[in-house]
Scaffold this motif. Sequence first.
Motif, PDB file in Angstrom:
ATOM      1  N   GLY A   1      43.223  -5.884  27.138  1.00  0.00           N
ATOM      2  CA  GLY A   1      42.505  -7.128  26.880  1.00  0.00           C
ATOM      3  C   GLY A   1      42.522  -8.061  28.068  1.00  0.00           C
ATOM      4  O   GLY A   1      43.111  -7.765  29.113  1.00  0.00           O
ATOM      5  N   ASP A   2      41.814  -9.165  27.887  1.00  0.00           N
ATOM      6  CA  ASP A   2      42.011 -10.357  28.706  1.00  0.00           C
ATOM      7  C   ASP A   2      41.827 -10.210  30.213  1.00  0.00           C
ATOM      8  O   ASP A   2      42.693 -10.673  30.964  1.00  0.00           O
ATOM      9  CB  ASP A   2      43.412 -10.934  28.418  1.00  0.00           C
ATOM     10  CG  ASP A   2      43.638 -11.195  26.947  1.00  0.00           C
ATOM     11  OD1 ASP A   2      43.455 -12.347  26.523  1.00  0.00           O
ATOM     12  OD2 ASP A   2      43.973 -10.237  26.214  1.00  0.00           O
ATOM     13  N   PRO A   3      40.744  -9.643  30.691  1.00  0.00           N
ATOM     14  CA  PRO A   3      40.521  -9.726  32.141  1.00  0.00           C
ATOM     15  C   PRO A   3      40.253 -11.159  32.591  1.00  0.00           C
ATOM     16  O   PRO A   3      40.498 -11.504  33.737  1.00  0.00           O
ATOM     17  CB  PRO A   3      39.289  -8.845  32.379  1.00  0.00           C
ATOM     18  CG  PRO A   3      38.661  -8.636  31.060  1.00  0.00           C
ATOM     19  CD  PRO A   3      39.721  -8.837  30.016  1.00  0.00           C
TER      20      PRO A   3
ATOM     21  N   GLY B   1      38.945  -8.665  23.920  1.00  0.00           N
ATOM     22  CA  GLY B   1      38.631 -10.076  24.057  1.00  0.00           C
ATOM     23  C   GLY B   1      39.053 -10.758  25.341  1.00  0.00           C
ATOM     24  O   GLY B   1      39.857 -10.256  26.110  1.00  0.00           O
ATOM     25  N   ASP B   2      38.465 -11.946  25.554  1.00  0.00           N
ATOM     26  CA  ASP B   2      38.617 -12.728  26.774  1.00  0.00           C
ATOM     27  C   ASP B   2      38.130 -11.949  27.989  1.00  0.00           C
ATOM     28  O   ASP B   2      38.849 -11.748  28.971  1.00  0.00           O
ATOM     29  CB  ASP B   2      40.074 -13.199  26.964  1.00  0.00           C
ATOM     30  CG  ASP B   2      40.436 -14.351  26.039  1.00  0.00           C
ATOM     31  OD1 ASP B   2      39.528 -14.877  25.366  1.00  0.00           O
ATOM     32  OD2 ASP B   2      41.617 -14.722  25.989  1.00  0.00           O
ATOM     33  N   VAL B   3      36.886 -11.532  27.917  1.00  0.00           N
ATOM     34  CA  VAL B   3      36.283 -10.806  29.032  1.00  0.00           C
ATOM     35  C   VAL B   3      36.070 -11.770  30.205  1.00  0.00           C
ATOM     36  O   VAL B   3      36.355 -11.442  31.348  1.00  0.00           O
ATOM     37  CB  VAL B   3      34.946 -10.158  28.608  1.00  0.00           C
ATOM     38  CG1 VAL B   3      34.323  -9.404  29.776  1.00  0.00           C
ATOM     39  CG2 VAL B   3      35.161  -9.227  27.413  1.00  0.00           C
TER      40      VAL B   3
ATOM     41  N   GLY C   1      36.884 -12.915  22.820  1.00  0.00           N
ATOM     42  CA  GLY C   1      38.090 -13.746  22.748  1.00  0.00           C
ATOM     43  C   GLY C   1      37.702 -15.203  22.866  1.00  0.00           C
ATOM     44  O   GLY C   1      36.524 -15.543  23.056  1.00  0.00           O
ATOM     45  N   ASN C   2      38.690 -16.073  22.786  1.00  0.00           N
ATOM     46  CA  ASN C   2      38.401 -17.502  22.831  1.00  0.00           C
ATOM     47  C   ASN C   2      37.768 -17.929  24.151  1.00  0.00           C
ATOM     48  O   ASN C   2      36.907 -18.800  24.185  1.00  0.00           O
ATOM     49  CB  ASN C   2      39.670 -18.324  22.568  1.00  0.00           C
ATOM     50  CG  ASN C   2      40.848 -17.860  23.396  1.00  0.00           C
ATOM     51  OD1 ASN C   2      41.275 -16.712  23.274  1.00  0.00           O
ATOM     52  ND2 ASN C   2      41.378 -18.729  24.230  1.00  0.00           N
ATOM     53  N   HIS C   3      38.155 -17.290  25.255  1.00  0.00           N
ATOM     54  CA  HIS C   3      37.566 -17.686  26.540  1.00  0.00           C
ATOM     55  C   HIS C   3      36.088 -17.325  26.625  1.00  0.00           C
ATOM     56  O   HIS C   3      35.377 -17.860  27.466  1.00  0.00           O
ATOM     57  CB  HIS C   3      38.320 -17.023  27.699  1.00  0.00           C
ATOM     58  CG  HIS C   3      39.618 -17.695  27.997  1.00  0.00           C
ATOM     59  ND1 HIS C   3      39.740 -18.724  28.900  1.00  0.00           N
ATOM     60  CD2 HIS C   3      40.842 -17.509  27.482  1.00  0.00           C
ATOM     61  CE1 HIS C   3      40.993 -19.133  28.938  1.00  0.00           C
ATOM     62  NE2 HIS C   3      41.691 -18.404  28.085  1.00  0.00           N
ATOM     63  N   ASP C   4      35.643 -16.402  25.781  1.00  0.00           N
ATOM     64  CA  ASP C   4      34.233 -15.996  25.798  1.00  0.00           C
ATOM     65  C   ASP C   4      33.348 -16.912  24.970  1.00  0.00           C
ATOM     66  O   ASP C   4      32.124 -16.803  25.042  1.00  0.00           O
ATOM     67  CB  ASP C   4      34.094 -14.569  25.235  1.00  0.00           C
ATOM     68  CG  ASP C   4      34.899 -13.555  26.015  1.00  0.00           C
ATOM     69  OD1 ASP C   4      34.775 -13.539  27.251  1.00  0.00           O
ATOM     70  OD2 ASP C   4      35.659 -12.780  25.394  1.00  0.00           O
TER      71      ASP C   4
ATOM     72  N   MET D   1      41.721  -7.187  16.732  1.00  0.00           N
ATOM     73  CA  MET D   1      41.531  -8.632  16.575  1.00  0.00           C
ATOM     74  C   MET D   1      42.097  -9.310  17.816  1.00  0.00           C
ATOM     75  O   MET D   1      43.227  -9.020  18.197  1.00  0.00           O
ATOM     76  CB  MET D   1      42.292  -9.160  15.348  1.00  0.00           C
ATOM     77  CG  MET D   1      42.006  -8.433  14.064  1.00  0.00           C
ATOM     78  SD  MET D   1      42.945  -9.114  12.659  1.00  0.00           S
ATOM     79  CE  MET D   1      41.682 -10.114  11.903  1.00  0.00           C
ATOM     80  N   HIS D   2      41.344 -10.200  18.413  1.00  0.00           N
ATOM     81  CA  HIS D   2      41.886 -10.886  19.597  1.00  0.00           C
ATOM     82  C   HIS D   2      43.104 -11.730  19.219  1.00  0.00           C
ATOM     83  O   HIS D   2      44.110 -11.736  19.927  1.00  0.00           O
ATOM     84  CB  HIS D   2      40.804 -11.752  20.240  1.00  0.00           C
ATOM     85  CG  HIS D   2      41.252 -12.416  21.506  1.00  0.00           C
ATOM     86  ND1 HIS D   2      41.526 -11.702  22.653  1.00  0.00           N
ATOM     87  CD2 HIS D   2      41.517 -13.716  21.806  1.00  0.00           C
ATOM     88  CE1 HIS D   2      41.935 -12.538  23.605  1.00  0.00           C
ATOM     89  NE2 HIS D   2      41.930 -13.754  23.122  1.00  0.00           N
ATOM     90  N   HIS D   3      43.037 -12.449  18.091  1.00  0.00           N
ATOM     91  CA  HIS D   3      44.110 -13.357  17.684  1.00  0.00           C
ATOM     92  C   HIS D   3      44.931 -12.756  16.545  1.00  0.00           C
ATOM     93  O   HIS D   3      44.408 -12.037  15.699  1.00  0.00           O
ATOM     94  CB  HIS D   3      43.539 -14.679  17.174  1.00  0.00           C
ATOM     95  CG  HIS D   3      42.718 -15.445  18.162  1.00  0.00           C
ATOM     96  ND1 HIS D   3      41.384 -15.191  18.375  1.00  0.00           N
ATOM     97  CD2 HIS D   3      43.041 -16.473  18.979  1.00  0.00           C
ATOM     98  CE1 HIS D   3      40.921 -16.046  19.283  1.00  0.00           C
ATOM     99  NE2 HIS D   3      41.900 -16.828  19.676  1.00  0.00           N
TER     100      HIS D   3
ATOM    101  N   GLY E   1      44.929  -8.823  21.389  1.00  0.00           N
ATOM    102  CA  GLY E   1      45.042  -9.275  22.780  1.00  0.00           C
ATOM    103  C   GLY E   1      45.654 -10.667  22.801  1.00  0.00           C
ATOM    104  O   GLY E   1      46.584 -10.945  22.061  1.00  0.00           O
ATOM    105  N   HIS E   2      45.114 -11.542  23.644  1.00  0.00           N
ATOM    106  CA  HIS E   2      45.386 -12.987  23.654  1.00  0.00           C
ATOM    107  C   HIS E   2      46.743 -13.356  24.249  1.00  0.00           C
ATOM    108  O   HIS E   2      46.847 -14.361  24.922  1.00  0.00           O
ATOM    109  CB  HIS E   2      45.286 -13.514  22.217  1.00  0.00           C
ATOM    110  CG  HIS E   2      45.177 -15.018  22.104  1.00  0.00           C
ATOM    111  ND1 HIS E   2      44.266 -15.767  22.808  1.00  0.00           N
ATOM    112  CD2 HIS E   2      45.857 -15.914  21.323  1.00  0.00           C
ATOM    113  CE1 HIS E   2      44.389 -17.045  22.467  1.00  0.00           C
ATOM    114  NE2 HIS E   2      45.355 -17.160  21.581  1.00  0.00           N
ATOM    115  N   ASP E   3      47.800 -12.572  24.011  1.00  0.00           N
ATOM    116  CA  ASP E   3      49.139 -12.964  24.455  1.00  0.00           C
ATOM    117  C   ASP E   3      49.569 -12.304  25.754  1.00  0.00           C
ATOM    118  O   ASP E   3      50.640 -12.616  26.286  1.00  0.00           O
ATOM    119  CB  ASP E   3      50.174 -12.650  23.369  1.00  0.00           C
ATOM    120  CG  ASP E   3      50.112 -13.662  22.244  1.00  0.00           C
ATOM    121  OD1 ASP E   3      49.417 -14.678  22.419  1.00  0.00           O
ATOM    122  OD2 ASP E   3      50.741 -13.421  21.203  1.00  0.00           O
TER     123      ASP E   3
HETATM  124 FE   FE2 Z   1      42.748 -15.430  24.255  1.00  0.00          FE
END
Ligand code: FE2
Length: 594
Positions: A152-154, A184-186, A236-239, A344-346, A427-429
Amino acid sequence: MIHRPLPSSQLHYADPALNDEAQTLPIQPFVDRVHFPTLGCPALLGPGNPLKVVVSLPEGEPPGAVSLTLVDRHGGTGDVSLPVTGEPVSLGVGPLGKAGKRVLWQLVADVSAATPRLYDLAVRTAAGPETQANAVRVYAEITGKEKVVFCGDPQYHLENAHCLERFVERMNARDDIAWIALIGDVCDNAVRDEMNLLRLAWGAKPGPVHSYYEGDFPAAARRLAKLNKPILLMVGNHDGMVAYDDYAEGEPTTAYLGPDPKNKVAYDGLHHFRRTFGPLYFSVDWANTRYLCTNTFELDRHQRMGYHAIVANWGGWMRAEQTAWLGEELSDADARGMHKVVFMHHDPRGGSEGHNLGYYKDYRPYTYSSTADIAVAYLRYVGHVFFTRERWQQEWMKWPAQPLDEHPVRGVLSSLLEHRVWAVVMGHDNENWVETYSEGDGVFSVKPVRADYPLKPASADEAGAQVDAGTVQDVCDLLEERQVGEVVKLLEGRPPEEAQAVIQKAIARLDAQGAFKPKVAFAPADVKAWGLEAKATIHFTHVDDVGAYKHSKESDFDAYGYVVAQLEEGRPVSIQRFDLHHEKAGPRVDLAPE
Ligand SMILES: [Fe+2]
């Protein structure tokens, strides 16, 4: 194997009337005529599986004129023109846009002439061609014993592009991976580093809106298209961050995506995501396992708003239409005797890794005057992770006035347990761990964590750059008073690593002094009263990030990585982390019934 149909609420997801025309800043659409398969939602086909293509055509344009070709970009035996079998089926008419209405059609194509490998899908319509990179993977066989990658999370941005490039390079060098899931958080939307957050918080005021998404989404897509494996992409949230025109604070509304009745939307990251990669949620069947690829950032748009990355709310939420779809997909998988895995991202349990389980963060409004608080709160999270490995993070939100007992996530979690989901992969963490719950275990109880942590420094002394103790104290004092502009003035002009180290040490010191203590309201007793117990073994699993903030030197890649999952009957039965520096393998963690 067989790709599930797009959820009914996702059918017209890339229609311009619901995206570009609903915001003032431009979007470069990668997904326009072809709604399935796409780069981020590819078709994974076993022997004998037909390819189902969903195309969006102007009303009146005959679907019979559409032609489909598999493009052999990765060097095989050449392009394959696909025969369409049967009659195109209408999936419905979309909303009225500036160019009229679009109609969605499903075409079924025979891919038996295609050599097993990864292809782009080229679709030619009367309006012109459209190609979806890496959208079709034909497999010689699907045994359910493959290896796949979870990560996740690039948080892609111009200054950390080499993180995503490194990941693509490493993935392309492996020949043992069937597919990749990136949870998530691409894209980043301008967090970048600690100093940048403070600069943004200081500068938040009305003015012309600049969208980082305009550049970052297309650039991330071009890099991901270089993969030689298919990839499932989640939000993700950043997206999904949002700005109204002039960064206005706006009128509260329950508008989620598309047109907004009360506010002028400058950009919505979710518009960019679905016009770049594909649908926001979908499912994929692989051998005897159904993978549910969810969107856990379904807050009302007003709640996703901010000044670039200075947003008040970044935890999870799912809307009723998606949770209904999730329940239906799980029931259908049950009826077919399949295993279930949910991406799930979160973390829907509020906290993570045994910390703050049951902590559902109250929504807070975004205002210009709150940006300093928001930035300091986020820095506190970053500092905590870096120095203490303690967790404080917005994992999932709640409405302030809503009794916890009525929180809709209770239904989501209950559904995962009732349907005996095998694993929830998140992801996320930005780290790796597994908590395994057996039948009868409460899912808010703290379980031994089986993990391989990628985080390196365990104390402030290991932060790298030498910093002056007096400066750290000055920054402590200023942050405590939320004087973020003064912090920026004090540190501006210093080497970025030094500025970052000063801020991190100041945050760690303030935390140690208890300066932020009242901020977390943890309610374990309330959520334990929900009585949510595992009905069968369930694994809550977080997986590594492929790059975020600390990316200035080669050794930073020790902290970034991905997880290889060994499948059995299509579900993960063990996971193992590999870093992006030396490709060093961490310990293998078995996901076994207990
Ligand atoms: Fe996130």
